[in-house]
Design a protein around this motif. Structure first.
Motif, PDB file in Angstrom:
ATOM      1  N   PRO A 596      42.350  38.170  58.152  1.00 41.96           N
ATOM      2  CA  PRO A 596      42.640  38.901  56.920  1.00 41.96           C
ATOM      3  C   PRO A 596      43.400  40.184  57.210  1.00 41.96           C
ATOM      4  N   LYS A 597      44.379  40.489  56.365  1.00 44.06           N
ATOM      5  CA  LYS A 597      45.102  41.744  56.513  1.00 44.06           C
ATOM      6  C   LYS A 597      44.201  42.895  56.059  1.00 44.06           C
ATOM      7  N   ARG A 598      43.471  42.650  54.987  1.00 43.47           N
ATOM      8  CA  ARG A 598      42.545  43.674  54.496  1.00 43.47           C
ATOM      9  C   ARG A 598      41.167  43.065  54.325  1.00 43.47           C
ATOM     10  N   ILE A 599      40.146  43.890  54.657  1.00 50.92           N
ATOM     11  CA  ILE A 599      38.764  43.473  54.406  1.00 50.92           C
ATOM     12  C   ILE A 599      38.068  44.614  53.683  1.00 50.92           C
ATOM     13  N   LEU A 600      37.489  44.302  52.562  1.00 41.79           N
ATOM     14  CA  LEU A 600      36.887  45.334  51.745  1.00 41.79           C
ATOM     15  C   LEU A 600      35.406  45.040  51.500  1.00 41.79           C
ATOM     16  N   PRO A 601      34.515  45.843  52.079  1.00 39.22           N
ATOM     17  CA  PRO A 601      33.093  45.631  51.764  1.00 39.22           C
ATOM     18  C   PRO A 601      32.809  46.042  50.320  1.00 39.22           C
ATOM     19  N   VAL A 602      32.111  45.193  49.571  1.00 35.52           N
ATOM     20  CA  VAL A 602      31.772  45.480  48.173  1.00 35.52           C
ATOM     21  C   VAL A 602      30.289  45.161  47.959  1.00 35.52           C
ATOM     22  N   ALA A 603      29.761  45.636  46.816  1.00 38.57           N
ATOM     23  CA  ALA A 603      28.337  45.415  46.549  1.00 38.57           C
ATOM     24  C   ALA A 603      28.094  44.073  45.870  1.00 38.57           C
ATOM     25  N   GLU A 604      29.035  43.645  45.045  1.00 39.31           N
ATOM     26  CA  GLU A 604      28.885  42.387  44.309  1.00 39.31           C
ATOM     27  C   GLU A 604      30.238  41.707  44.219  1.00 39.31           C
ATOM     28  N   LEU A 605      30.216  40.398  43.956  1.00 37.85           N
ATOM     29  CA  LEU A 605      31.447  39.666  43.724  1.00 37.85           C
ATOM     30  C   LEU A 605      31.467  39.177  42.276  1.00 37.85           C
ATOM     31  N   PRO A 606      32.671  39.079  41.686  1.00 42.84           N
ATOM     32  CA  PRO A 606      32.725  38.588  40.305  1.00 42.84           C
ATOM     33  C   PRO A 606      32.448  37.086  40.268  1.00 42.84           C
ATOM     34  N   LYS A 607      31.487  36.695  39.430  1.00 43.46           N
ATOM     35  CA  LYS A 607      31.151  35.274  39.345  1.00 43.46           C
ATOM     36  C   LYS A 607      31.141  34.818  37.906  1.00 43.46           C
ATOM     37  N   THR A 608      31.442  33.549  37.727  1.00 40.20           N
ATOM     38  CA  THR A 608      31.326  32.965  36.390  1.00 40.20           C
ATOM     39  C   THR A 608      29.846  32.793  36.092  1.00 40.20           C
ATOM     40  N   ARG A 609      29.572  32.431  34.850  1.00 36.02           N
ATOM     41  CA  ARG A 609      28.175  32.233  34.444  1.00 36.02           C
ATOM     42  C   ARG A 609      27.540  31.094  35.212  1.00 36.02           C
ATOM     43  N   SER A 610      28.349  30.189  35.757  1.00 36.30           N
ATOM     44  CA  SER A 610      27.738  29.116  36.546  1.00 36.30           C
ATOM     45  C   SER A 610      27.721  29.486  38.031  1.00 36.30           C
ATOM     46  N   GLY A 611      28.030  30.749  38.347  1.00 34.21           N
ATOM     47  CA  GLY A 611      27.832  31.235  39.706  1.00 34.21           C
ATOM     48  C   GLY A 611      29.020  31.068  40.637  1.00 34.21           C
ATOM     49  N   LYS A 612      30.176  30.657  40.105  1.00 37.02           N
ATOM     50  CA  LYS A 612      31.330  30.490  40.997  1.00 37.02           C
ATOM     51  C   LYS A 612      32.134  31.779  41.087  1.00 37.02           C
ATOM     52  N   ILE A 613      32.675  32.017  42.279  1.00 35.71           N
ATOM     53  CA  ILE A 613      33.467  33.226  42.478  1.00 35.71           C
ATOM     54  C   ILE A 613      34.777  33.109  41.698  1.00 35.71           C
ATOM     55  N   MET A 614      35.124  34.159  40.959  1.00 38.23           N
ATOM     56  CA  MET A 614      36.377  34.176  40.185  1.00 38.23           C
ATOM     57  C   MET A 614      37.459  34.829  41.013  1.00 38.23           C
ATOM     58  N   ARG A 615      38.103  34.044  41.835  1.00 38.08           N
ATOM     59  CA  ARG A 615      39.106  34.603  42.752  1.00 38.08           C
ATOM     60  C   ARG A 615      40.311  35.171  42.021  1.00 38.08           C
ATOM     61  N   ARG A 616      40.643  34.592  40.855  1.00 37.13           N
ATOM     62  CA  ARG A 616      41.856  35.091  40.176  1.00 37.13           C
ATOM     63  C   ARG A 616      41.711  36.572  39.794  1.00 37.13           C
TER      64      ARG A 616
END
Ligand code: ATP
Ligand code: MG
Length: 650
Positions: A596-616
């Motif tokens: 990865p060119k950039r790595i960003l530690p975060v507290a949470e990831l955006p997920k849909t209501r069914s728990g999938k990561i919303m990469r867009r």
């Protein structure tokens, strides 16, 4: 995907043979592949005989007008009869169908005889309200037994249901009511969520103020929480007022195998929700067979639990139709995994002696983050098989699941399928397949799937490209409700004569299939197509990383640059050194191109209501763009937190 096929970066050498005892008594053995290979349609005709038909079908598949399929078209049957009455008639009326566990700790168990009475009453009530065969009924409910009863009552009278996830907003509910032109809505005052009652009826009231919902005559309301509920006289009816006083007998009518059973809108990870239409005979055949085959269900002794919400296809096929058609005893749990404590699921497994557990990678990774000591406090020894669905499961999460939940000796089945496919398509068979962590591996008997390149040519072993389904299957979607053209454009126009699933995949040296995430998520880096899944799996394999989401952000030098968002495990410190360590780790696992060119530690990831990561949405952040549609996110404040962390972002 363009330029070249998907690079094949990850190697995973671990293998787990089926436990000998399970293999010796498995419901399905290796012969099934051979017999389906020899006569695919004959194989499905045989599986259709798992069901009780009023009129046995003489015809298996009508593919004269592809891709509009008809399966078992001259057969007739009733789905609710198959899921309920026939088990009572066979002498199993006393068997528990549903162990319901409410979030506040209330519980009740319904036997098949109870279910027969309740479904019959509800069917009588819907008929009294003027619901006729073919009318659509919207169901907007928490995870309580009445939800299952309502679905079965609809199926019993031939009224297609449209279940809308109880976490969706009034807007989402309104569009789904409009699109399906529903006549009745079944809801509840509310449900319990994170320790408190959360209202559902207010969203129905609001949805029904929108134009296009005027055809809804009645709203039937189950009392669950007892909270104050606004009431529209003449339209709103309490479930206990209309259902409880009905006769407990109802004669099910048989419907044609192609009669619509339900419409279900896909979760909307990729765009405007599509109303996926499923019909009766083929759908139930494959839901029933796959539940029997993949979970090795022994209805007399197993206790099965699928943690999905009924509002998703997994809930339709593997909480309701698959298990009940097979006479299974299931757990139905209302709430969240961490209420009132992070061991709640494991407490439920221990309480009911759950033997078969079916959940999603997002839940497994969350439990990993909470720590191994939590499941270790409970007796999970009843478990004999674990399943996964919803996203590619990272090998490390697979291993953790097997080890910490399965005690290190149970099969893990990674099941690939979609709302559109109706039932499981690619999965190991627990008594047959030597499992590979992270791979769904093989199409089930009777299913034809492969991986092709841009020119629709099948890739050789070791190659990557697009997952396609090459033959029709019984539980395939029949169309997109009211939009045949969109059905053709979305699934059947990319590759002539093949169903385009929209997922990237590769074949390994043995020809086993690995799912690599959505085609839209594949990254193009210096002329190489790289899968987000593989980079995420490499990151999660690092002991300091609990979860990872990877996106390609446009980059002047390399077309796209890999940008990773990571959630660190409990004690890991977030410093420059760590980012370098993670980059080096990915480089070592996958090769320098995947660093990865950039790595960003975060507290949470955006997920849909069914728990999938919303990469867009992460791509929007990484490219400093305005965020796209966030309405299907569980928690939209997550995005603000992430944006704040990004250097240079406002
Ligand atoms: P939408 O189509 O509206 O964007 P969605 O695709 O998330 O929503 P579903 O039908 O619930 O809605 O999910 C199916 C998708 O989930 C598959 O196409 C695939 O991307 C992913 N998926 C499901 N199971 C697996 C699995 N075992 N391995 C890899 N991916 C999986
Ligand atoms: Mg999809």
């Amino acid at each position: 995907m363009s330029n070249e096929s998907l690079a094949n970066l990850m190697t995973e050498e671990r293998r787990f043979a089926p436990p000998a005892e399970l293999a010796a008594a498995a419901n399905v053995t290796a012969d099934a592949y051979a017999s389906a290979e020899e006569d695919r349609l004959g194989f499905w005709a045989e599986q259709a005989r798992r069901l009780s038909w009023e009129t046995e079908p003489t015809e298996t598949l009508d593919w004269s007008n592809p891709p509009f399929a008809k399966w078992f078209a001259d057969g007739t049957l009733n789905v609710a009869y198959n899921c309920v009455d026939r088990h009572v008639e066979a002498g199993n009326g006393d068997r528990v169908a549903i162990h319901f566990e409410g979030e506040p700790g209330d519980s009740r168990s319904l036997t098949y005889a109870d279910l027969q009475r309740e479904v019959s009453k509800a069917a009588n009530a819907l008929t009294e309200l003027g619901v006729e065969t073919g009318d659509r009924v919207a169901i907007y409910m928490p995870m309580i037994p009445e939800t299952v009863i309502a679905m079965l009552a609809c199926a019993r009278i031939g009224a297609p249901h449209s279940v809308v996830f109880g976490g969706f907003s009034a807007d989402a509910l309104a569009t789904r009511i409009q699109d399906a032109d529903a006549r009745v809505v079944i809801t509840s005052d509310g449900g319990y969520r994170r320790g408190k009652p959360s209202g559902l009826k207010p969203a129905v009231d609001e949805a029904l103020t929108r134009p296009g919902t005027e055809n809804v005559r009645n709203v039937v309301v189950v009392r669950r929480t007892g909270q104050d509920t606004a009431w529209t006289e003449g339209r709103d009816l309490w479930w206990h007022d209309v259902v409880d006083r009905q006769p407990a007998e109802h004669t099910p009518q048989a419907f044609g195998a192609e009669h619509p059973l339900f419409i279900l809108y896909t979760s909307g990870t990729t765009g405007k929700p599509k109303g996926i239409l499923h019909t009766t005979g083929g759908y139930l055949t494959q839901a029933s067979y796959t539940h029997h085959a993949v979970f090795d269900l022994k209805p007399e002794s197993d206790v099965y639990w699928c943690t999905a919400d009924v509002g998703w296809v997994t809930g339709h096929s593997y909480i309701v139709y698959g298990p009940l058609s097979n006479g299974a005893t299931s757990v139905l749990y209302e709430g969240t995994p961490d209420t009132p404590h992070q061991g709640r699921w494991w407490e439920v497994v221990q309480k009911y002696g759950v033997t078969l557990l079916y959940t999603a990678p997002t839940a497994i990774r969350t439990c990993m983050k909470w720590g191994d000591d939590i499941p270790a406090r409970f007796d999970l020894s009843s478990l004999r098989l674990l399943g996964s669905v919803g996203e590619p499961i990272n090998p490390e999460a697979w291993i953790w699941y097997r080890q910490n939940i399965g005690g290190g000796n149970v099969p893990v089945v990674d099941t690939w399928w979609q709302t559109e496919t109706g039932a499981i398509m690619i999965s190991p068979l627990p008594g047959v397949t030597a499992a590979k962590p992270g791979s769904a591996q093989v199409p089930l008997p009777g299913i034809s799937a492969t991986v092709v390149d841009d020119e629709a040519k099948e890739v050789p072993d070791g190659g990557g490209g697009y997952l396609v389904l090459t033959e029709p299957w019984p539980s395939m979607l029949r169309t997109i409700w009211g939009d045949d053209q969109r059905f053709l454009d979305t699934y059947w126009s990319r590759f002539e004569g093949k169903y385009f699933a929209g997922d990237g995949a590769k074949k390994d040296a043995d020809g086993d299939i690995w799912l690599l995430g959505r085609v839209d998520d594949v990254m193009l880096v210096s002329g190489h197509n790289i899968s987000t899944t593989e980079v995420e799996s490499a990151l999660v394999a690092h002991p300091k990383v609990a979860e990872a989401a990877v996106v390609g952000a446009s980059d002047p030098q390399t077309t796209q640059a890999i940008c990773a968002f990571v959630i660190l495990r409990g004690s890991a410190a977030e410093d420059e050194g760590l980012v370098e360590e993670l980059r080096a780790h990915v480089g070592k696992q996958l090769g320098p191109i995947a660093k990865p060119k950039r790595i960003l530690p975060v507290a949470e990831l955006p997920k849909t209501r069914s728990g999938k990561i919303m990469r867009r949405l992460l791509r929007d952040v990484a490219e400093n763009r305005e965020l796209g549609d966030v309405t299907t996110l569980t928690d939209s404040s997550v995005m603000q937190l992430i944006q704040k962390k990004l250097p240079g972002a406002s």
